[in-house]
Design a protein around this motif. Structure first.
Motif, PDB file in Angstrom:
ATOM      1  N   PHE A  72       0.838  -1.200   0.000  1.00  0.00           N
ATOM      2  CA  PHE A  72       0.000   0.000   0.000  1.00  0.00           C
ATOM      3  C   PHE A  72       0.875   1.253   0.000  1.00  0.00           C
ATOM      4  O   PHE A  72       0.686   2.159  -0.806  1.00  0.00           O
ATOM      5  CB  PHE A  72      -0.919  -0.033   1.230  1.00  0.00           C
ATOM      6  CG  PHE A  72      -1.538   1.285   1.574  1.00  0.00           C
ATOM      7  CD1 PHE A  72      -2.603   1.789   0.842  1.00  0.00           C
ATOM      8  CD2 PHE A  72      -1.055   2.037   2.639  1.00  0.00           C
ATOM      9  CE1 PHE A  72      -3.180   3.016   1.170  1.00  0.00           C
ATOM     10  CE2 PHE A  72      -1.621   3.248   2.974  1.00  0.00           C
ATOM     11  CZ  PHE A  72      -2.685   3.745   2.229  1.00  0.00           C
ATOM     12  N   HIS A  73       1.844   1.290   0.906  1.00  0.00           N
ATOM     13  CA  HIS A  73       2.726   2.461   0.997  1.00  0.00           C
ATOM     14  C   HIS A  73       3.595   2.601  -0.261  1.00  0.00           C
ATOM     15  O   HIS A  73       3.782   3.707  -0.771  1.00  0.00           O
ATOM     16  CB  HIS A  73       3.599   2.389   2.247  1.00  0.00           C
ATOM     17  CG  HIS A  73       2.832   2.593   3.512  1.00  0.00           C
ATOM     18  ND1 HIS A  73       2.170   3.765   3.811  1.00  0.00           N
ATOM     19  CD2 HIS A  73       2.600   1.764   4.567  1.00  0.00           C
ATOM     20  CE1 HIS A  73       1.577   3.661   4.984  1.00  0.00           C
ATOM     21  NE2 HIS A  73       1.816   2.451   5.463  1.00  0.00           N
ATOM     22  N   ALA A  74       4.087   1.492  -0.774  1.00  0.00           N
ATOM     23  CA  ALA A  74       4.926   1.538  -1.972  1.00  0.00           C
ATOM     24  C   ALA A  74       4.128   2.017  -3.181  1.00  0.00           C
ATOM     25  O   ALA A  74       4.609   2.850  -3.966  1.00  0.00           O
ATOM     26  CB  ALA A  74       5.525   0.154  -2.242  1.00  0.00           C
ATOM     27  N   ILE A  75       2.915   1.523  -3.328  1.00  0.00           N
ATOM     28  CA  ILE A  75       2.079   1.915  -4.470  1.00  0.00           C
ATOM     29  C   ILE A  75       1.726   3.393  -4.371  1.00  0.00           C
ATOM     30  O   ILE A  75       1.728   4.100  -5.379  1.00  0.00           O
ATOM     31  CB  ILE A  75       0.847   1.001  -4.584  1.00  0.00           C
ATOM     32  CG1 ILE A  75       1.298  -0.396  -5.045  1.00  0.00           C
ATOM     33  CG2 ILE A  75      -0.196   1.581  -5.535  1.00  0.00           C
ATOM     34  CD1 ILE A  75       0.257  -1.482  -4.893  1.00  0.00           C
ATOM     35  N   GLU A  76       1.457   3.872  -3.170  1.00  0.00           N
ATOM     36  CA  GLU A  76       1.214   5.314  -2.997  1.00  0.00           C
ATOM     37  C   GLU A  76       2.407   6.130  -3.489  1.00  0.00           C
ATOM     38  O   GLU A  76       2.230   7.140  -4.176  1.00  0.00           O
ATOM     39  CB  GLU A  76       0.957   5.643  -1.525  1.00  0.00           C
ATOM     40  CG  GLU A  76      -0.452   5.463  -1.076  1.00  0.00           C
ATOM     41  CD  GLU A  76      -0.688   6.045   0.310  1.00  0.00           C
ATOM     42  OE1 GLU A  76      -1.826   6.477   0.554  1.00  0.00           O
ATOM     43  OE2 GLU A  76       0.249   6.083   1.139  1.00  0.00           O
ATOM     44  N   GLN A  77       3.607   5.700  -3.140  1.00  0.00           N
ATOM     45  CA  GLN A  77       4.806   6.427  -3.571  1.00  0.00           C
ATOM     46  C   GLN A  77       4.971   6.367  -5.086  1.00  0.00           C
ATOM     47  O   GLN A  77       5.322   7.369  -5.716  1.00  0.00           O
ATOM     48  CB  GLN A  77       6.048   5.859  -2.877  1.00  0.00           C
ATOM     49  CG  GLN A  77       6.097   6.166  -1.400  1.00  0.00           C
ATOM     50  CD  GLN A  77       7.304   5.530  -0.730  1.00  0.00           C
ATOM     51  OE1 GLN A  77       8.375   5.462  -1.313  1.00  0.00           O
ATOM     52  NE2 GLN A  77       7.116   5.065   0.495  1.00  0.00           N
ATOM     53  N   VAL A  78       4.709   5.216  -5.670  1.00  0.00           N
ATOM     54  CA  VAL A  78       4.811   5.065  -7.128  1.00  0.00           C
ATOM     55  C   VAL A  78       3.777   5.960  -7.816  1.00  0.00           C
ATOM     56  O   VAL A  78       4.088   6.628  -8.805  1.00  0.00           O
ATOM     57  CB  VAL A  78       4.641   3.580  -7.526  1.00  0.00           C
ATOM     58  CG1 VAL A  78       4.413   3.429  -9.021  1.00  0.00           C
ATOM     59  CG2 VAL A  78       5.865   2.784  -7.073  1.00  0.00           C
ATOM     60  N   VAL A  91       0.067  -9.012 -16.163  1.00  0.00           N
ATOM     61  CA  VAL A  91       1.073 -10.050 -15.971  1.00  0.00           C
ATOM     62  C   VAL A  91       1.483 -10.051 -14.500  1.00  0.00           C
ATOM     63  O   VAL A  91       1.794  -8.997 -13.934  1.00  0.00           O
ATOM     64  CB  VAL A  91       2.309  -9.796 -16.866  1.00  0.00           C
ATOM     65  CG1 VAL A  91       3.390 -10.835 -16.617  1.00  0.00           C
ATOM     66  CG2 VAL A  91       1.901  -9.766 -18.334  1.00  0.00           C
ATOM     67  N   VAL A  92       1.495 -11.235 -13.888  1.00  0.00           N
ATOM     68  CA  VAL A  92       1.856 -11.312 -12.474  1.00  0.00           C
ATOM     69  C   VAL A  92       3.265 -10.760 -12.275  1.00  0.00           C
ATOM     70  O   VAL A  92       4.167 -10.992 -13.087  1.00  0.00           O
ATOM     71  CB  VAL A  92       1.718 -12.750 -11.928  1.00  0.00           C
ATOM     72  CG1 VAL A  92       2.766 -13.693 -12.506  1.00  0.00           C
ATOM     73  CG2 VAL A  92       1.757 -12.745 -10.413  1.00  0.00           C
ATOM     74  N   HIS A  93       3.426  -9.996 -11.209  1.00  0.00           N
ATOM     75  CA  HIS A  93       4.722  -9.393 -10.856  1.00  0.00           C
ATOM     76  C   HIS A  93       5.270 -10.178  -9.673  1.00  0.00           C
ATOM     77  O   HIS A  93       4.738 -10.091  -8.571  1.00  0.00           O
ATOM     78  CB  HIS A  93       4.524  -7.913 -10.499  1.00  0.00           C
ATOM     79  CG  HIS A  93       5.739  -7.264  -9.933  1.00  0.00           C
ATOM     80  ND1 HIS A  93       6.834  -6.949 -10.694  1.00  0.00           N
ATOM     81  CD2 HIS A  93       6.039  -6.886  -8.662  1.00  0.00           C
ATOM     82  CE1 HIS A  93       7.754  -6.388  -9.929  1.00  0.00           C
ATOM     83  NE2 HIS A  93       7.292  -6.346  -8.690  1.00  0.00           N
ATOM     84  N   ARG A  94       6.318 -10.931  -9.891  1.00  0.00           N
ATOM     85  CA  ARG A  94       6.898 -11.753  -8.831  1.00  0.00           C
ATOM     86  C   ARG A  94       8.098 -11.081  -8.167  1.00  0.00           C
ATOM     87  O   ARG A  94       8.698 -11.626  -7.271  1.00  0.00           O
ATOM     88  CB  ARG A  94       7.311 -13.123  -9.360  1.00  0.00           C
ATOM     89  CG  ARG A  94       6.141 -13.968  -9.787  1.00  0.00           C
ATOM     90  CD  ARG A  94       5.367 -14.484  -8.604  1.00  0.00           C
ATOM     91  NE  ARG A  94       4.287 -15.351  -9.048  1.00  0.00           N
ATOM     92  CZ  ARG A  94       3.117 -15.427  -8.458  1.00  0.00           C
ATOM     93  NH1 ARG A  94       2.856 -14.690  -7.403  1.00  0.00           N
ATOM     94  NH2 ARG A  94       2.192 -16.231  -8.911  1.00  0.00           N
ATOM     95  N   GLY A  95       8.438  -9.871  -8.613  1.00  0.00           N
ATOM     96  CA  GLY A  95       9.543  -9.151  -8.004  1.00  0.00           C
ATOM     97  C   GLY A  95       9.110  -8.470  -6.721  1.00  0.00           C
ATOM     98  O   GLY A  95       7.999  -8.676  -6.231  1.00  0.00           O
ATOM     99  N   GLY A  96       9.993  -7.660  -6.187  1.00  0.00           N
ATOM    100  CA  GLY A  96       9.683  -6.923  -4.971  1.00  0.00           C
ATOM    101  C   GLY A  96       8.555  -5.931  -5.188  1.00  0.00           C
ATOM    102  O   GLY A  96       8.233  -5.571  -6.321  1.00  0.00           O
ATOM    103  N   TYR A  97       7.975  -5.496  -4.099  1.00  0.00           N
ATOM    104  CA  TYR A  97       6.923  -4.483  -4.206  1.00  0.00           C
ATOM    105  C   TYR A  97       7.302  -3.225  -3.441  1.00  0.00           C
ATOM    106  O   TYR A  97       6.447  -2.476  -3.000  1.00  0.00           O
ATOM    107  CB  TYR A  97       5.552  -5.037  -3.786  1.00  0.00           C
ATOM    108  CG  TYR A  97       5.552  -5.826  -2.506  1.00  0.00           C
ATOM    109  CD1 TYR A  97       5.456  -5.200  -1.273  1.00  0.00           C
ATOM    110  CD2 TYR A  97       5.667  -7.199  -2.545  1.00  0.00           C
ATOM    111  CE1 TYR A  97       5.469  -5.917  -0.105  1.00  0.00           C
ATOM    112  CE2 TYR A  97       5.682  -7.931  -1.372  1.00  0.00           C
ATOM    113  CZ  TYR A  97       5.585  -7.289  -0.156  1.00  0.00           C
ATOM    114  OH  TYR A  97       5.604  -8.006   0.993  1.00  0.00           O
ATOM    115  N   ASP A  98       8.586  -2.995  -3.320  1.00  0.00           N
ATOM    116  CA  ASP A  98       9.077  -1.726  -2.795  1.00  0.00           C
ATOM    117  C   ASP A  98       9.086  -0.732  -3.959  1.00  0.00           C
ATOM    118  O   ASP A  98       9.050  -1.144  -5.124  1.00  0.00           O
ATOM    119  CB  ASP A  98      10.484  -1.906  -2.209  1.00  0.00           C
ATOM    120  CG  ASP A  98      11.432  -2.498  -3.223  1.00  0.00           C
ATOM    121  OD1 ASP A  98      12.245  -1.753  -3.797  1.00  0.00           O
ATOM    122  OD2 ASP A  98      11.328  -3.725  -3.487  1.00  0.00           O
ATOM    123  N   PRO A  99       9.106   0.574  -3.681  1.00  0.00           N
ATOM    124  CA  PRO A  99       9.039   1.547  -4.772  1.00  0.00           C
ATOM    125  C   PRO A  99      10.079   1.355  -5.878  1.00  0.00           C
ATOM    126  O   PRO A  99       9.696   1.359  -7.057  1.00  0.00           O
ATOM    127  CB  PRO A  99       9.184   2.892  -4.064  1.00  0.00           C
ATOM    128  CG  PRO A  99       8.610   2.649  -2.702  1.00  0.00           C
ATOM    129  CD  PRO A  99       9.030   1.235  -2.373  1.00  0.00           C
TER     130      PRO A  99
END
Length: 181
Positions: A48-54, A164-172
């Motif tokens: 949630f926080h990472a997506i807000e920053q993105v 497409v599924v994202h299997r990487g990190g979810y940090d900004p």
């Protein structure tokens, strides 16, 4: 698919974004992040926080949709929180409740949820009726079923970027790299 087909023969697909049903923000021209999340999951809160920053960094170049995937076996308040978000949505306040639930993730008891509804100036009686009603339950089930049908949602958060599924990190930084042209 036949009834005897092996699971590896099954065709999986992400349910397409439905503007009339999905909770989505941002312009249609932006790259699309769809999250399957759980309001009680600490990792969903990080996303949630990472997506807000993105969203702040990319502005009009990204859009975001949230789908419910409450992990009820390990998060006893997740389903009630999802119902609160959907009840708020019925009064046009999904994103406000979404934000409150993640900011107050440790306080998801019934009284807390009712307090958030009052804080958002919702009709609390309607909120209570809606979150206990079949329409809200059906809406949450729709998201869970679509996550399961994708064959990719195994936990929360699960992110898809442009389907497409994202299997990487979810940090900004990881999300920004995945969204780079």
């Amino acid at each position: 698919m036949t009834l005897n087909a092996a699971s590896h023969d099954r065709q999986f697909a992400l349910a397409p974004l439905d503007e009339k049903v999905d909770h989505v923000r941002g312009l249609p021209t932006g790259r699309l992040i769809i999250e399957y999340g759980d309001y009680e999951c600490p990792y969903s809160r990080q996303a949630f926080h990472a997506i807000e920053q993105v969203e702040q960094q990319l502005g009009r170049n990204v859009r975001f949709a949230f789908r419910h995937f409450p992990l009820t076996r390990i998060h006893p308040h997740a389903l009630a929180a999802a119902a609160a978000a959907e009840a708020a949505a019925r009064q046009g306040r999904f994103w406000d409740m979404h934000e409150l639930l993640f900011h107050r993730q440790k306080a998801l008891e019934d009284g807390d949820l009712r307090g958030y509804a009052a804080q958002l100036d919702l009709d609390v009686a309607a909120f209570d009726r809606d979150r206990a009603g079949t329409a809200v339950a059906d809406r949450i089930r729709r998201d869970v079923d679509s996550g399961l049908a994708s064959g990719q949602v195994l936990g929360t958060p699960t992110l898809f970027i442009d389907g497409v599924v994202h299997r990487g990190g979810y940090d900004p930084p990881a999300l920004l790299a995945a969204l780079a042209p």
